[in-house]
Design a protein around this motif. Structure first.
Motif, short mmCIF file in Angstrom:
data_model
loop_
_atom_site.label_atom_id
_atom_site.label_comp_id
_atom_site.label_asym_id
_atom_site.label_seq_id
_atom_site.Cartn_x
_atom_site.Cartn_y
_atom_site.Cartn_z
N THR A 2 5.22 31.86 -2.35
CA THR A 2 5.99 31.24 -1.28
C THR A 2 6.54 32.28 -0.32
O THR A 2 6.57 32.07 0.89
CB THR A 2 7.14 30.41 -1.88
N LEU A 3 6.95 33.40 -0.85
CA LEU A 3 7.50 34.46 -0.01
C LEU A 3 6.47 35.05 0.93
O LEU A 3 6.81 35.59 1.98
CB LEU A 3 8.12 35.56 -0.87
N VAL A 4 5.21 34.97 0.58
CA VAL A 4 4.15 35.51 1.43
C VAL A 4 3.53 34.42 2.30
O VAL A 4 3.37 34.59 3.51
CB VAL A 4 3.06 36.18 0.57
N GLU A 8 3.79 33.76 6.55
CA GLU A 8 2.46 34.01 7.14
C GLU A 8 1.99 32.77 7.89
O GLU A 8 1.52 32.87 9.03
CB GLU A 8 1.49 34.35 6.01
N TYR A 9 2.12 31.62 7.29
CA TYR A 9 1.72 30.36 7.91
C TYR A 9 2.52 30.11 9.19
O TYR A 9 1.95 29.77 10.23
CB TYR A 9 1.92 29.21 6.93
N LEU A 10 3.83 30.28 9.12
CA LEU A 10 4.68 30.05 10.29
C LEU A 10 4.32 30.96 11.45
O LEU A 10 4.24 30.53 12.60
CB LEU A 10 6.15 30.21 9.91
N VAL A 11 4.10 32.23 11.18
CA VAL A 11 3.76 33.18 12.24
C VAL A 11 2.44 32.82 12.90
O VAL A 11 2.32 32.77 14.13
CB VAL A 11 3.74 34.62 11.70
N VAL A 12 1.42 32.54 12.10
CA VAL A 12 0.10 32.23 12.66
C VAL A 12 0.13 30.91 13.42
O VAL A 12 -0.43 30.79 14.51
CB VAL A 12 -0.98 32.23 11.56
#
Length: 124
Positions: A2-4, A8-12
């Motif tokens: 979850t921490l990764v 990552e999903y939000l940024v992309v």
């Protein structure tokens, strides 16, 4: 995970969303007529449809909205094939597990499926 994956999903998703307004709507205006023009517009739609993230079953309302805007049927068909299949955020998230070669190969297959579908729908 979850921490990764969540950051990552939000940024992309935010990066893809930031450019969405500049990339759509797609039309043949200024491209010309004939099969080469249709192919170019469909190819752009296929690549964009492969990159954009759309929630599950969200591609239908998106394509309906684009149809109301008057986009060519080939673009709509290409988006119907590519939008639900894969997206840039999903590729980034699964690339570590499956490898970039497999992930990009999957994206290439989605593009290869979308192009003939969109071109055939344009011609029909």
């Amino acid at each position: 995970m979850t921490l990764v994956l969540v950051p990552e999903y939000l940024v992309v998703v935010l990066l893809v969303g930031a450019f969405r307004g500049r990339l759509l709507p797609l039309s043949r205006n200024g491209v010309g007529e004939g099969v080469p023009a249709v192919f170019v517009v469909v190819l752009v739609a296929v690549v964009l449809g492969t990159l954009f993230v759309i929630p599950t079953a969200g591609e239908i309302p998106v394509v309906q909205g684009l149809a109301v805007l008057g986009l060519p049927s080939g673009v709509l068909g290409a988006l119907l094939i590519t939008l639900p299949a894969i997206s840039l955020p999903s590729m980034v998230m699964v690339a570590r597990a499956f490898g970039w070669r497999t992930t990009l190969g999957t994206a290439a297959l989605v593009v290869l499926a979308g192009v003939p579908g969109g071109v055939l729908l344009s011609v029909l």
